[in-house]
Motif scaffolding. Structure first.
Motif, PDB file in Angstrom:
ATOM      1  N   ILE A 225     -26.017 -33.674 -54.978  1.00  0.00           N
ATOM      2  CA  ILE A 225     -25.696 -34.190 -53.658  1.00  0.00           C
ATOM      3  C   ILE A 225     -24.202 -34.038 -53.345  1.00  0.00           C
ATOM      4  O   ILE A 225     -23.768 -34.357 -52.249  1.00  0.00           O
ATOM      5  N   TRP A 226     -23.422 -33.559 -54.324  1.00  0.00           N
ATOM      6  CA  TRP A 226     -21.978 -33.471 -54.158  1.00  0.00           C
ATOM      7  C   TRP A 226     -21.584 -32.065 -53.700  1.00  0.00           C
ATOM      8  O   TRP A 226     -22.213 -31.080 -54.077  1.00  0.00           O
ATOM      9  N   ARG A 227     -20.515 -31.984 -52.917  1.00  0.00           N
ATOM     10  CA  ARG A 227     -20.011 -30.664 -52.551  1.00  0.00           C
ATOM     11  C   ARG A 227     -19.498 -29.976 -53.817  1.00  0.00           C
ATOM     12  O   ARG A 227     -18.975 -30.627 -54.725  1.00  0.00           O
ATOM     13  N   ARG A 228     -19.621 -28.676 -53.870  1.00  0.00           N
ATOM     14  CA  ARG A 228     -19.335 -27.944 -55.094  1.00  0.00           C
ATOM     15  C   ARG A 228     -17.834 -27.743 -55.279  1.00  0.00           C
ATOM     16  O   ARG A 228     -17.245 -26.747 -54.856  1.00  0.00           O
ATOM     17  N   GLU A 229     -17.201 -28.693 -55.909  1.00  0.00           N
ATOM     18  CA  GLU A 229     -15.800 -28.583 -56.288  1.00  0.00           C
ATOM     19  C   GLU A 229     -15.524 -29.578 -57.403  1.00  0.00           C
ATOM     20  O   GLU A 229     -16.325 -30.475 -57.680  1.00  0.00           O
ATOM     21  N   ALA A 230     -14.383 -29.415 -58.071  1.00  0.00           N
ATOM     22  CA  ALA A 230     -14.029 -30.291 -59.188  1.00  0.00           C
ATOM     23  C   ALA A 230     -13.676 -31.677 -58.671  1.00  0.00           C
ATOM     24  O   ALA A 230     -12.663 -31.847 -57.985  1.00  0.00           O
ATOM     25  N   LEU A 231     -14.497 -32.660 -58.987  1.00  0.00           N
ATOM     26  CA  LEU A 231     -14.321 -34.013 -58.470  1.00  0.00           C
ATOM     27  C   LEU A 231     -14.019 -35.036 -59.558  1.00  0.00           C
ATOM     28  O   LEU A 231     -13.285 -35.991 -59.323  1.00  0.00           O
ATOM     29  N   PHE A 232     -14.592 -34.847 -60.748  1.00  0.00           N
ATOM     30  CA  PHE A 232     -14.600 -35.914 -61.748  1.00  0.00           C
ATOM     31  C   PHE A 232     -13.735 -35.570 -62.960  1.00  0.00           C
ATOM     32  O   PHE A 232     -13.732 -34.439 -63.440  1.00  0.00           O
ATOM     33  N   ASP A 233     -13.038 -36.591 -63.464  1.00  0.00           N
ATOM     34  CA  ASP A 233     -12.243 -36.429 -64.688  1.00  0.00           C
ATOM     35  C   ASP A 233     -13.135 -36.510 -65.926  1.00  0.00           C
ATOM     36  O   ASP A 233     -12.786 -35.973 -66.980  1.00  0.00           O
ATOM     37  N   ALA A 234     -14.258 -37.190 -65.807  1.00  0.00           N
ATOM     38  CA  ALA A 234     -15.193 -37.300 -66.927  1.00  0.00           C
ATOM     39  C   ALA A 234     -16.590 -37.578 -66.396  1.00  0.00           C
ATOM     40  O   ALA A 234     -16.755 -38.247 -65.377  1.00  0.00           O
ATOM     41  N   ILE A 235     -17.581 -37.038 -67.089  1.00  0.00           N
ATOM     42  CA  ILE A 235     -18.984 -37.331 -66.824  1.00  0.00           C
ATOM     43  C   ILE A 235     -19.562 -37.882 -68.119  1.00  0.00           C
ATOM     44  O   ILE A 235     -19.555 -37.204 -69.153  1.00  0.00           O
ATOM     45  N   ILE A 236     -20.032 -39.121 -68.087  1.00  0.00           N
ATOM     46  CA  ILE A 236     -20.544 -39.805 -69.279  1.00  0.00           C
ATOM     47  C   ILE A 236     -21.934 -40.322 -68.962  1.00  0.00           C
ATOM     48  O   ILE A 236     -22.119 -41.031 -67.966  1.00  0.00           O
ATOM     49  N   PHE A 287     -24.002 -28.856 -63.875  1.00  0.00           N
ATOM     50  CA  PHE A 287     -23.321 -29.776 -62.965  1.00  0.00           C
ATOM     51  C   PHE A 287     -21.897 -30.041 -63.451  1.00  0.00           C
ATOM     52  O   PHE A 287     -20.940 -30.037 -62.662  1.00  0.00           O
ATOM     53  N   ALA A 288     -21.744 -30.275 -64.750  1.00  0.00           N
ATOM     54  CA  ALA A 288     -20.420 -30.557 -65.311  1.00  0.00           C
ATOM     55  C   ALA A 288     -19.487 -29.372 -65.139  1.00  0.00           C
ATOM     56  O   ALA A 288     -18.297 -29.539 -64.837  1.00  0.00           O
ATOM     57  N   ALA A 289     -20.019 -28.156 -65.310  1.00  0.00           N
ATOM     58  CA  ALA A 289     -19.189 -26.957 -65.173  1.00  0.00           C
ATOM     59  C   ALA A 289     -18.607 -26.836 -63.762  1.00  0.00           C
ATOM     60  O   ALA A 289     -17.482 -26.362 -63.576  1.00  0.00           O
ATOM     61  N   HIS A 290     -19.362 -27.270 -62.765  1.00  0.00           N
ATOM     62  CA  HIS A 290     -18.932 -27.141 -61.379  1.00  0.00           C
ATOM     63  C   HIS A 290     -18.131 -28.344 -60.878  1.00  0.00           C
ATOM     64  O   HIS A 290     -17.306 -28.199 -59.968  1.00  0.00           O
ATOM     65  N   HIS A 317     -22.774 -23.969 -72.557  1.00  0.00           N
ATOM     66  CA  HIS A 317     -22.463 -23.408 -71.248  1.00  0.00           C
ATOM     67  C   HIS A 317     -21.175 -22.603 -71.387  1.00  0.00           C
ATOM     68  O   HIS A 317     -20.245 -23.036 -72.089  1.00  0.00           O
ATOM     69  N   PRO A 318     -21.088 -21.440 -70.756  1.00  0.00           N
ATOM     70  CA  PRO A 318     -19.888 -20.596 -70.922  1.00  0.00           C
ATOM     71  C   PRO A 318     -18.597 -21.239 -70.432  1.00  0.00           C
ATOM     72  O   PRO A 318     -17.515 -20.822 -70.842  1.00  0.00           O
ATOM     73  N   CYS A 319     -18.690 -22.251 -69.587  1.00  0.00           N
ATOM     74  CA  CYS A 319     -17.479 -22.911 -69.074  1.00  0.00           C
ATOM     75  C   CYS A 319     -17.087 -24.140 -69.882  1.00  0.00           C
ATOM     76  O   CYS A 319     -16.033 -24.734 -69.624  1.00  0.00           O
ATOM     77  N   LEU A 320     -17.929 -24.544 -70.848  1.00  0.00           N
ATOM     78  CA  LEU A 320     -17.695 -25.774 -71.604  1.00  0.00           C
ATOM     79  C   LEU A 320     -17.590 -25.464 -73.091  1.00  0.00           C
ATOM     80  O   LEU A 320     -18.413 -24.704 -73.628  1.00  0.00           O
ATOM     81  N   SER A 321     -16.599 -26.026 -73.740  1.00  0.00           N
ATOM     82  CA  SER A 321     -16.472 -25.850 -75.193  1.00  0.00           C
ATOM     83  C   SER A 321     -16.945 -27.123 -75.897  1.00  0.00           C
ATOM     84  O   SER A 321     -16.699 -28.237 -75.429  1.00  0.00           O
ATOM     85  N   LEU A 322     -17.632 -26.940 -77.021  1.00  0.00           N
ATOM     86  CA  LEU A 322     -18.143 -28.072 -77.796  1.00  0.00           C
ATOM     87  C   LEU A 322     -17.010 -28.682 -78.611  1.00  0.00           C
ATOM     88  O   LEU A 322     -16.373 -28.001 -79.418  1.00  0.00           O
ATOM     89  N   ILE A 323     -16.747 -29.976 -78.388  1.00  0.00           N
ATOM     90  CA  ILE A 323     -15.661 -30.672 -79.074  1.00  0.00           C
ATOM     91  C   ILE A 323     -16.167 -31.411 -80.308  1.00  0.00           C
ATOM     92  O   ILE A 323     -15.577 -31.330 -81.387  1.00  0.00           O
ATOM     93  N   MET A 341     -18.158 -32.349 -74.784  1.00  0.00           N
ATOM     94  CA  MET A 341     -17.772 -31.007 -74.361  1.00  0.00           C
ATOM     95  C   MET A 341     -16.593 -31.099 -73.395  1.00  0.00           C
ATOM     96  O   MET A 341     -16.412 -32.116 -72.722  1.00  0.00           O
ATOM     97  N   GLU A 342     -15.803 -30.036 -73.346  1.00  0.00           N
ATOM     98  CA  GLU A 342     -14.627 -30.013 -72.481  1.00  0.00           C
ATOM     99  C   GLU A 342     -14.631 -28.754 -71.621  1.00  0.00           C
ATOM    100  O   GLU A 342     -14.933 -27.657 -72.112  1.00  0.00           O
ATOM    101  N   LYS A 343     -14.315 -28.914 -70.356  1.00  0.00           N
ATOM    102  CA  LYS A 343     -14.299 -27.765 -69.444  1.00  0.00           C
ATOM    103  C   LYS A 343     -13.083 -26.898 -69.739  1.00  0.00           C
ATOM    104  O   LYS A 343     -11.945 -27.364 -69.721  1.00  0.00           O
ATOM    105  N   LYS A 344     -13.335 -25.610 -70.012  1.00  0.00           N
ATOM    106  CA  LYS A 344     -12.246 -24.707 -70.379  1.00  0.00           C
ATOM    107  C   LYS A 344     -11.969 -23.641 -69.328  1.00  0.00           C
ATOM    108  O   LYS A 344     -10.924 -23.000 -69.351  1.00  0.00           O
ATOM    109  N   LYS A 345     -12.930 -23.415 -68.411  1.00  0.00           N
ATOM    110  CA  LYS A 345     -12.688 -22.447 -67.343  1.00  0.00           C
ATOM    111  C   LYS A 345     -13.625 -22.726 -66.178  1.00  0.00           C
ATOM    112  O   LYS A 345     -14.640 -23.411 -66.321  1.00  0.00           O
ATOM    113  N   GLU A 346     -13.282 -22.189 -65.010  1.00  0.00           N
ATOM    114  CA  GLU A 346     -14.087 -22.373 -63.815  1.00  0.00           C
ATOM    115  C   GLU A 346     -15.327 -21.488 -63.871  1.00  0.00           C
ATOM    116  O   GLU A 346     -15.310 -20.422 -64.488  1.00  0.00           O
ATOM    117  N   PRO A 347     -16.421 -21.916 -63.217  1.00  0.00           N
ATOM    118  CA  PRO A 347     -17.638 -21.105 -63.212  1.00  0.00           C
ATOM    119  C   PRO A 347     -17.376 -19.713 -62.623  1.00  0.00           C
ATOM    120  O   PRO A 347     -16.592 -19.556 -61.691  1.00  0.00           O
TER     121      PRO A 347
END
Length: 397
Positions: A225-236, A287-290, A317-323, A341-347
């Protein structure tokens, strides 16, 4: 978590004694003076000792040159014997794998576990996350002041409560109308229905963090339901596993899933269908990647049937690294893993790169997750002993 000054360690009692006797006396004696008071605590990990056994272990340390008096209420110095009995609750050894002894320096924030206990919380559900685990997840996500944190399977908001404690602003969604609105039957003993002010916002008010509450919405996690852009500092989040909470999403196998255009009713209850675990985690990572900011973290629980566990079960996911990948054991056959996981690059926006990701089996849904419910109950019925799962899978938040 606590900090200790380590004085000695060993696999056996004799090794511990030998190690303690080698510790420099000039560093030990200032805390053993005649005018000082002290007490000794015994902490065991993965095993509970009766009081009598704890006293025996303390008496076995009589070779240490304590000169002061014992004071259990307000001592000048606190010493601790720590014993490690492993991590498998189904196979606890008689003797510890390792022993440590030292001087206590300081505690962390373990008092938060008691002050935020679910037993004392205003609004709870059948699967409300334990306070300790909620704070662990917030720590894994590196939640800090002024962060915006999102939980797509928010339930009764236990994870939001923990993140608010660290200064974050919080929001969430859930497909369950009754949970979001605090309506329906109560999860408390001797209370049939929820009260008029039982909701997530009331929980934050209870802990003095209501000003950090953004909002919670009724929403299907499979339909963003969210517009496709980086909005969140963390998803838990703690998605449902299909054990104590069903895995559902809006939709139908039939052709018509929407009300007709001339529908004039006051409300429309959408048809729901099964939401497979493999799809839940695939959608979550996408969702997290976007929607994560660069360097933002995704932290979630993944249910596992232990006899079949392999590293390939961890969604990628290619945009997320396993921590990190940490196991919480429920029983001999089931557990869940805390994945960070941590976001390392944009989709990728290039169609060619996107197609390459789709054809790479590492990034596809792991279908073996879909049968977790059947394997969970199959394992329960096949066990010959009276063993019960150590902690039932919570299944959400």
């Amino acid at each position: 978590m606590s900090a200790f000054e380590l004085w000695g360690h060993g696999k056996t009692t004799d090794e511990l004694k030998s190690s303690l006797l080698k510790y420099p006396s000039e560093r030990m004696l200032p805390f053993l003076q005649e005018e000082s008071t002290y007490k000794i605590n015994v902490y065991t990990f993965n095993k509970t000792l009766v009081f009598k056994d704890r006293i025996k272990k303390i008496d076995a340390l009589d070779f240490l040159p304590f000169q002061g008096k014992v004071n259990l209420k307000d001592p000048d110095h606190v010493f601790c014997l720590l014993e490690d009995y492993g991590t498998d609750p189904n196979n606890i050894p008689e003797e510890p794998f390792y022993r440590y002894f030292g001087r206590w320096i300081a505690d962390g924030q373990r008092d938060l576990i008691r002050s935020h206990s679910v037993k004392k919380r205003h609004f709870i559900g059948n699967t409300s996350m334990d306070a300790g685990l909620s704070f662990i997840m917030a720590n894994h996500a590196r939640v800090k002041e002024h962060d915006l944190v999102y939980d797509p399977f928010v339930g009764t908001g236990s994870l939001l409560v923990a993140c608010c404690q660290f200064g974050a602003y919080v929001c969430g969604t859930d497909i369950d109308y009754n949970t979001i609105h605090g309506a329906g039957k109560s999860s408390r003993t001797n209370q049939k229905w929820r009260g008029p002010d039982e909701n997530i916002r009331a929980n934050l008010r209870q802990y003095g963090t209501e000003r950090q509450y953004v909002d919670v919405l009724i929403s299907d996690a499979s339909k963003a339901i969210w517009r496709r852009e980086a909005l969140f500092d963390a998803i838990i989040t703690d998605p449902p596993y299909g054990i104590r909470e069903s895995t559902r999403r809006t939709g139908s196998h039939k052709d018509i899933i929407k009300p007709p255009e001339d529908f004039c009713g006051e409300s429309h209850v959408p048809v729901s269908m099964e939401y497979r675990l493999s799809d839940i985690f695939s959608d979550l990572l996408n969702f997290a990647a976007h929607h994560l900011v660069m360097g933002g973290r995704l932290v979630y629980w993944l249910p596992i049937y232990r006899p079949e566990y392999c590293e390939e079960m961890i969604p990628l996911h290619p945009c997320l690294s396993l921590i990190s990948n940490c196991e919480q054991v429920f029983s001999t056959h089931t557990s869940r893993r805390l994945i960070t996981m941590e976001k390392k690059k944009e989709p990728e926006v290039c169609e060619e790169d996107a197609l390459a990701c789709l054809t790479d089996p590492r990034y596809g849904p792991y279908q073996g997750l879909d049968s977790f419910r059947e394997k969970y109950f199959s394992g329960l019925t096949k066990r010959s002993g009276p063993e019960e799962p150590r902690t039932p899978p919570d299944g959400r938040e």
